[in-house]
Design an enzyme around this catalytic site. Structure first.
Site, mmCIF file in Angstrom:
data_model
loop_
_atom_site.group_PDB
_atom_site.id
_atom_site.type_symbol
_atom_site.label_atom_id
_atom_site.label_comp_id
_atom_site.label_asym_id
_atom_site.label_seq_id
_atom_site.Cartn_x
_atom_site.Cartn_y
_atom_site.Cartn_z
ATOM 1 N N HIS A 1 0.855 -1.197 0.000
ATOM 2 C CA HIS A 1 0.000 0.000 0.000
ATOM 3 C C HIS A 1 0.889 1.244 0.000
ATOM 4 O O HIS A 1 1.949 1.262 0.615
ATOM 5 C CB HIS A 1 -0.896 0.025 1.257
ATOM 6 C CG HIS A 1 -2.073 0.908 1.111
ATOM 7 N ND1 HIS A 1 -2.010 2.261 1.340
ATOM 8 C CD2 HIS A 1 -3.342 0.656 0.722
ATOM 9 C CE1 HIS A 1 -3.189 2.801 1.111
ATOM 10 N NE2 HIS A 1 -4.025 1.850 0.735
ATOM 11 N N ASP B 1 -7.916 -5.308 -0.268
ATOM 12 C CA ASP B 1 -8.370 -6.185 -1.362
ATOM 13 C C ASP B 1 -8.019 -7.642 -1.149
ATOM 14 O O ASP B 1 -8.480 -8.500 -1.905
ATOM 15 C CB ASP B 1 -7.753 -5.700 -2.684
ATOM 16 C CG ASP B 1 -8.304 -4.338 -3.070
ATOM 17 O OD1 ASP B 1 -7.511 -3.411 -3.303
ATOM 18 O OD2 ASP B 1 -9.537 -4.201 -3.083
HETATM 19 C C1 SDX Z 1 -6.190 -0.010 -3.067
HETATM 20 O O1 SDX Z 1 -4.454 4.565 -2.131
HETATM 21 C C2 SDX Z 1 -5.361 3.893 -1.518
HETATM 22 O O2 SDX Z 1 -5.733 4.256 -0.418
HETATM 23 C C3 SDX Z 1 -5.893 2.668 -2.268
HETATM 24 C C4 SDX Z 1 -6.897 1.832 -1.504
HETATM 25 C C5 SDX Z 1 -8.168 2.588 -1.225
HETATM 26 O O3 SDX Z 1 -8.872 2.230 -0.262
HETATM 27 O O4 SDX Z 1 -8.517 3.483 -2.054
HETATM 28 O O5 SDX Z 1 -6.343 1.389 -0.272
HETATM 29 C C6 SDX Z 1 -7.329 0.610 -2.325
HETATM 30 O O6 SDX Z 1 -5.976 0.333 -4.194
HETATM 31 C C7 SDX Z 1 -5.300 -0.992 -2.357
HETATM 32 C C8 SDX Z 1 -4.081 -1.475 -3.231
HETATM 33 C C9 SDX Z 1 -4.576 -2.563 -4.190
HETATM 34 N N1 SDX Z 1 -3.511 -2.915 -5.137
HETATM 35 C C10 SDX Z 1 -2.829 -4.088 -5.030
HETATM 36 O O7 SDX Z 1 -3.006 -4.901 -4.127
HETATM 37 C C11 SDX Z 1 -1.841 -4.324 -6.163
HETATM 38 C C12 SDX Z 1 -0.542 -4.916 -5.593
HETATM 39 N N2 SDX Z 1 0.102 -3.867 -4.839
HETATM 40 C C13 SDX Z 1 0.986 -3.023 -5.499
HETATM 41 O O8 SDX Z 1 1.106 -2.985 -6.860
HETATM 42 C C14 SDX Z 1 1.525 -1.833 -4.709
HETATM 43 O O9 SDX Z 1 1.820 -2.270 -3.447
HETATM 44 C C15 SDX Z 1 0.631 -0.611 -4.653
HETATM 45 C C16 SDX Z 1 0.177 -0.181 -6.007
HETATM 46 C C17 SDX Z 1 -0.561 -0.883 -3.803
HETATM 47 C C18 SDX Z 1 1.442 0.516 -3.998
HETATM 48 O O10 SDX Z 1 2.474 0.798 -4.875
HETATM 49 P P1 SDX Z 1 3.588 1.944 -4.568
HETATM 50 O O11 SDX Z 1 3.269 2.680 -3.326
HETATM 51 O O12 SDX Z 1 3.788 2.716 -5.815
HETATM 52 O O13 SDX Z 1 4.873 1.098 -4.222
HETATM 53 P P2 SDX Z 1 5.869 0.490 -5.320
HETATM 54 O O14 SDX Z 1 5.116 -0.119 -6.464
HETATM 55 O O15 SDX Z 1 6.885 1.531 -5.620
HETATM 56 O O16 SDX Z 1 6.526 -0.703 -4.479
HETATM 57 C C19 SDX Z 1 7.615 -0.474 -3.583
HETATM 58 C C20 SDX Z 1 8.425 -1.769 -3.607
HETATM 59 C C21 SDX Z 1 8.860 -2.166 -5.022
HETATM 60 O O17 SDX Z 1 10.040 -2.959 -4.885
HETATM 61 P P3 SDX Z 1 11.514 -2.238 -5.045
HETATM 62 O O18 SDX Z 1 11.470 -1.451 -6.359
HETATM 63 O O19 SDX Z 1 11.655 -1.366 -3.827
HETATM 64 O O20 SDX Z 1 12.477 -3.411 -5.080
HETATM 65 O O21 SDX Z 1 7.619 -2.857 -3.137
HETATM 66 C C22 SDX Z 1 7.427 -3.789 -4.200
HETATM 67 C C23 SDX Z 1 7.761 -3.077 -5.493
HETATM 68 O O22 SDX Z 1 8.209 -4.001 -6.475
HETATM 69 N N3 SDX Z 1 6.020 -4.193 -4.160
HETATM 70 C C24 SDX Z 1 5.583 -5.431 -4.372
HETATM 71 C C25 SDX Z 1 4.201 -5.375 -4.184
HETATM 72 N N4 SDX Z 1 3.843 -4.119 -3.888
HETATM 73 C C26 SDX Z 1 4.964 -3.383 -3.872
HETATM 74 N N5 SDX Z 1 6.237 -6.568 -4.681
HETATM 75 C C27 SDX Z 1 5.471 -7.678 -4.828
HETATM 76 N N6 SDX Z 1 4.130 -7.716 -4.648
HETATM 77 C C28 SDX Z 1 3.457 -6.566 -4.349
HETATM 78 N N7 SDX Z 1 2.140 -6.581 -4.187
#
Ligand code: SDX
Length: 429
Positions: free
Chosen positions: A307, A364
């Site tokens: 998140h 989710d």
């Molecule tokens: C919702 O904003 C809100 O409040 C949203 C929400 C709401 O109520 O409105 O809470 C609802 O959208 C929840 C999120 C649902 N999405 C997912 O579950 C999709 C999977 N999660 C991600 O793609 C990610 O965690 C996000 C999109 C939720 C957040 O992404 P960020 O903040 O842009 O973080 P990032 O992508 O830059 O990740 C940081 C690191 C990265 O690794 P490094 O580059 O540091 O090596 O964490 C890793 C990412 O690769 N990472 C994951 C991961 N999520 C982040 N690695 C594997 N699996 C994951 N799910």
């Protein structure tokens, strides 16, 4: 003495006001930065930038706190229902008995959609994703209630449109489901509560009325409550940016629905169940799933994990996880996907990749298990998220409209393209 931040550019020192929120959050006010320094800030994806002042929801990502108008999500999940929570978000206080009765009556009265709108459904292929239908139908509501497009629409008229939207979203969502399975669209029933009416429109058939199961109604209220608002998430920010151009509420919410559809946002709940189903059907070891999620050469992400704000448990995930066990056992359902989800969570939270990046289950991760238990098809999960988030979108739209100083939102950029380049006729290129 007002708190300031000092900025030194080319040896010159500038003082910028520091703003403190009601929960002690700090921000540097850069409202005059370009005017006094000739510089802008750059912050792609707004990772560190606040877009507005808001009094609707408060999140503390480090502590895993979520409050709606100051009320902890745990208390609302335990004691409230979706209609009452929607009122709290939109009007800023928990309703009195009279207020709640008036609000509920409005929701009942406005639940039907214009007969002409039913024709729209005939134009969609049965394979149409319900989010495509929902966004289009919500935008189309402004054609039936044109007072929202008028500059002198009154507050009472806007309140009526907020109630209309909150009520009709169920009818539209259920109709898109009925359309997809070739069943007749059902009219809402005035004798049912908000959630029971939606379940009736989804699952009743002309020959067999929907028998209200109070456990399912309670579970649906809980799901909608925990989705109801979440400060400046992608879809809510979209509603605000569209609303800032003074677009009407139906157009602004339609844009929010489109933003929510993305798999990184509200579309994740559908992706989670599809991920868990694949793990189950193909008997993929959880260790391999975790390894793939960590593999930078793989595009696979552990959907439902991570998140932007929560760097601790998402309190909503904790509430839904606890409810899964209770509700499924009450319904006499054993869902193997729940076992896989729990195993995945346990494995990920022991793995340094997830621990170092503070990746926890988000709202989710468990919500789809409950939707499945209710019989909601997977491609309707994000629609369910939209129904839940609607009071938050409406509350933010209302807050924006009430701000006399609100300006059209228009970020700046840093240009990285060609410098001055003259036109060359095609025969000279
Ligand atoms: C919702 O904003 C809100 O409040 C949203 C929400 C709401 O109520 O409105 O809470 C609802 O959208 C929840 C999120 C649902 N999405 C997912 O579950 C999709 C999977 N999660 C991600 O793609 C990610 O965690 C996000 C999109 C939720 C957040 O992404 P960020 O903040 O842009 O973080 P990032 O992508 O830059 O990740 C940081 C690191 C990265 O690794 P490094 O580059 O540091 O090596 O964490 C890793 C990412 O690769 N990472 C994951 C991961 N999520 C982040 N690695 C594997 N699996 C994951 N799910």
């Amino acid at each position: 003495m007002a708190e300031v931040a000092k900025l030194i550019i080319d040896g010159k020192e500038y003082e910028l006001p520091v703003i403190t929120g009601s929960e002690g959050e700090k921000a540097i006010d850069i409202g005059k930065l370009r005017q006094v320094t000739g510089h802008i800030t750059i912050d792609p994806a707004f990772m560190n930038s606040g877009s507005c002042y808001s009094s609707i929801a408060f999140i503390d990502g480090e502590k895993g706190i979520l409050r709606y108008r100051g009320v902890p999500i745990e208390e609302l999940a335990e004691h409230s229902n979706f209609v009452e929570t929607a009122f709290l978000l939109i009007y800023g206080h928990l309703p009195t008995k009279q207020e709640r009765q008036k609000f509920s009556t409005g929701l009942t009265r406005h639940s039907i959609i214009h007969e002409d709108m039913k024709n729209f459904f005939n134009g969609y292929p049965s394979s149409a994703h319900p989010m495509a239908i929902l966004s289009a139908m919500v935008g189309a509501l402004s054609a039936y209630y044109p007072n929202v497009t008028s500059a002198d629409v009154t507050a009472e008229e806007m309140d009526e449109n907020y109630v209309r939207l909150l009520s009709k979203v169920r009818t539209i969502a259920a109709a898109s489901y009925k359309k997809s399975i070739g069943q007749p669209i059902l009219y809402p029933r005035n004798d049912l509560s908000y959630c029971a009416n939606f379940l009736h429109m989804m699952f009743a058939v002309p020959a067999e009325p929907y028998v209200v199961d109070e456990d399912v109604v309670k579970a649906l209220n809980l799901l909608l409550i925990v989705h109801a608002d979440h400060e400046q998430n992608c879809s809510t920010s979209t509603v605000r940016i569209v609303g800032s151009s003074r677009a009407n509420v139906y157009a602004s919410v339609s844009a929010g629905i489109c933003a929510l559809w993305g798999p990184l946002h509200g579309g994740a709940n559908q992706e989670v169940i599809e991920m868990l189903q694949k793990i189950h059907d193909e008997k993929i070891p959880v260790s391999k799933v975790v390894a793939d999620a960590k593999d930078k050469n793989s595009t696979f992400r552990l959907m439902g994990f991570g998140h932007r704000v929560y760097k601790n448990f998402d309190p909503r995930a904790k509430i839904l996880k606890a409810s899964c066990d209770k509700i499924l056992s009450k319904m006499g359902i054993h869902d193997p996907l729940l076992d896989i989800a729990k195993e995945l969570e346990e494995a990920a939270l022991k793995d340094s990749y997830f621990v170092e990046r503070k990746l926890y289950p988000n709202v989710d991760f468990y919500s789809g298990i409950l939707y499945r238990a209710m019989g909601v098809p997977t491609n309707m999960f994000t629609v369910m998220f939209a129904i839940g988030r609607l009071p938050g979108w409406i509350a933010h739209y209302k807050e924006l409209r009430a701000d006399a100083n609100a300006k059209i939102e228009r970020p700046r950029q840093i240009y990285t393209g060609n410098t001055l380049t003259h036109y060359v006729p095609i025969d000279k290129r």
